[in-house]
Design a protein around this motif. Sequence first.
Motif, PDB file in Angstrom:
ATOM      1  N   ALA A  62     -40.234 -79.566  30.640  1.00 37.72           N
ATOM      2  CA  ALA A  62     -41.634 -79.520  31.070  1.00 37.72           C
ATOM      3  C   ALA A  62     -42.100 -78.113  31.399  1.00 37.72           C
ATOM      4  N   ASN A  63     -41.195 -77.255  31.832  1.00 36.09           N
ATOM      5  CA  ASN A  63     -41.585 -75.918  32.270  1.00 36.09           C
ATOM      6  C   ASN A  63     -41.530 -74.869  31.169  1.00 36.09           C
ATOM      7  N   LYS A  64     -41.224 -75.294  29.959  1.00 36.29           N
ATOM      8  CA  LYS A  64     -41.127 -74.331  28.855  1.00 36.29           C
ATOM      9  C   LYS A  64     -42.478 -74.150  28.179  1.00 36.29           C
ATOM     10  N   THR A  65     -42.568 -73.092  27.379  1.00 39.13           N
ATOM     11  CA  THR A  65     -43.810 -72.795  26.667  1.00 39.13           C
ATOM     12  C   THR A  65     -43.604 -72.836  25.154  1.00 39.13           C
ATOM     13  N   THR A  66     -42.658 -73.639  24.726  1.00 39.24           N
ATOM     14  CA  THR A  66     -42.307 -73.740  23.310  1.00 39.24           C
ATOM     15  C   THR A  66     -43.470 -74.294  22.492  1.00 39.24           C
ATOM     16  N   TRP A  67     -43.647 -73.724  21.296  1.00 39.63           N
ATOM     17  CA  TRP A  67     -44.715 -74.156  20.394  1.00 39.63           C
ATOM     18  C   TRP A  67     -44.176 -74.896  19.178  1.00 39.63           C
ATOM     19  N   TYR A  68     -43.009 -74.497  18.674  1.00 37.03           N
ATOM     20  CA  TYR A  68     -42.533 -74.980  17.369  1.00 37.03           C
ATOM     21  C   TYR A  68     -41.054 -75.334  17.464  1.00 37.03           C
ATOM     22  N   VAL A  69     -40.697 -76.592  17.130  1.00 40.10           N
ATOM     23  CA  VAL A  69     -39.301 -77.028  17.097  1.00 40.10           C
ATOM     24  C   VAL A  69     -39.086 -77.859  15.833  1.00 40.10           C
ATOM     25  N   ASP A  70     -38.137 -77.427  14.993  1.00 42.53           N
ATOM     26  CA  ASP A  70     -37.755 -78.197  13.805  1.00 42.53           C
ATOM     27  C   ASP A  70     -36.246 -78.389  13.826  1.00 42.53           C
ATOM     28  N   LEU A  71     -35.828 -79.624  14.074  1.00 47.50           N
ATOM     29  CA  LEU A  71     -34.403 -79.979  14.102  1.00 47.50           C
ATOM     30  C   LEU A  71     -34.081 -80.986  13.006  1.00 47.50           C
ATOM     31  N   SER A  72     -34.944 -81.119  12.035  1.00 45.22           N
ATOM     32  CA  SER A  72     -34.833 -82.180  11.037  1.00 45.22           C
ATOM     33  C   SER A  72     -33.612 -82.025  10.139  1.00 45.22           C
ATOM     34  N   ARG A  73     -33.176 -83.167   9.621  1.00 45.46           N
ATOM     35  CA  ARG A  73     -32.083 -83.247   8.647  1.00 45.46           C
ATOM     36  C   ARG A  73     -30.798 -82.602   9.155  1.00 45.46           C
TER      37      ARG A  73
END
Length: 323
Positions: free
Chosen positions: A230-241
């Motif tokens: 909740a406290n992060k400022t992440t915009w983009y996460v791709d963990l697919s496949r």
Amino acid sequence: MCGKTTTLLLVLFTLLLTTSLSKDLCHKDDKNTLLKILKAMNISWVLEDDCCTWYSVDCDNANRVISLAISNIDVSGQIPPEVGDLSYLQTLVFRKLTNLTGQIPRTITKLKYLRSLRLSWTNLTGPVPGFLSELKNLQFVDLSFNDLTGSIPSSLSLLPNLLSLDLSRNKLTGSIPESFGSFPAKVPDLYLSHNQLSGYIPKTLGNLDFNRIDFSRNKLGGDASMLFGANKTTWYVDLSRNMFQFDLSRVVIPKTLGILDLNHNGITGNIPVQWTEAPLQFLNVSYNRLCGHIPTGGKLQEFDSYSYFHNKCLCGAPLDSCK
């Protein structure tokens, strides 16, 4: 007297003109080095005396070469070791040069001012060099779309000014280094997709506030939930496949998250209601083992069924109604 004055003025004008023209010429050492590089790579350009005016070359106010960016032309051979002799170079780009082969030369460590290194879309082979960690001013490293093999050197985490590391689209093996959980300054964007990486994500990565992470299309497994919070400022996460397995019910995503791709893993649980609070622009959780009702609200109903299908028992719009 008038004649002598005119002659003197002509002499002074000639000296000033010569001095002015000489200032327009790049440093002779840089020019000689560039000529060696072009010859080694079989590049034929129509060249003027002033190498600062050459295509793909930029100079600073002292007429030292600070940028060499060669792309989309026909070259052959390897990266010449002479690139290390461009002492003031800040940017080095060799991109979309399909006949550029061989390994990244160690002489590149002589470029103490180098900030941006982009060697992509070529046929470079060999390892990702650990000696890149000697270039303390590096901010951007892009070695994507090559044929690099071996493991990711842990020493890359020592780069004090690193803002982005792109090693995607290679043939890298092994695990993500434990040291990547302790970058010394700003947490860099990390692109490791389309390799053959395996093992678990180091738990220490959970302590970092990444802006962008792409670990897609590898053989990574285990729990990746520590990347969220909740406290992060992440915009983009791709963990697919990959082969990640964790309970999505416990995952609190940042309220800044815009891109999330988790498709083709072994993720269980349900989609938390908290996800309706995120400004998601893209979402894909398909091909997992999710169950339960898709929460109503926020952006979650703006995606089509493709974002959710092939799960164990997920239901609700845009999928079929829950029974």
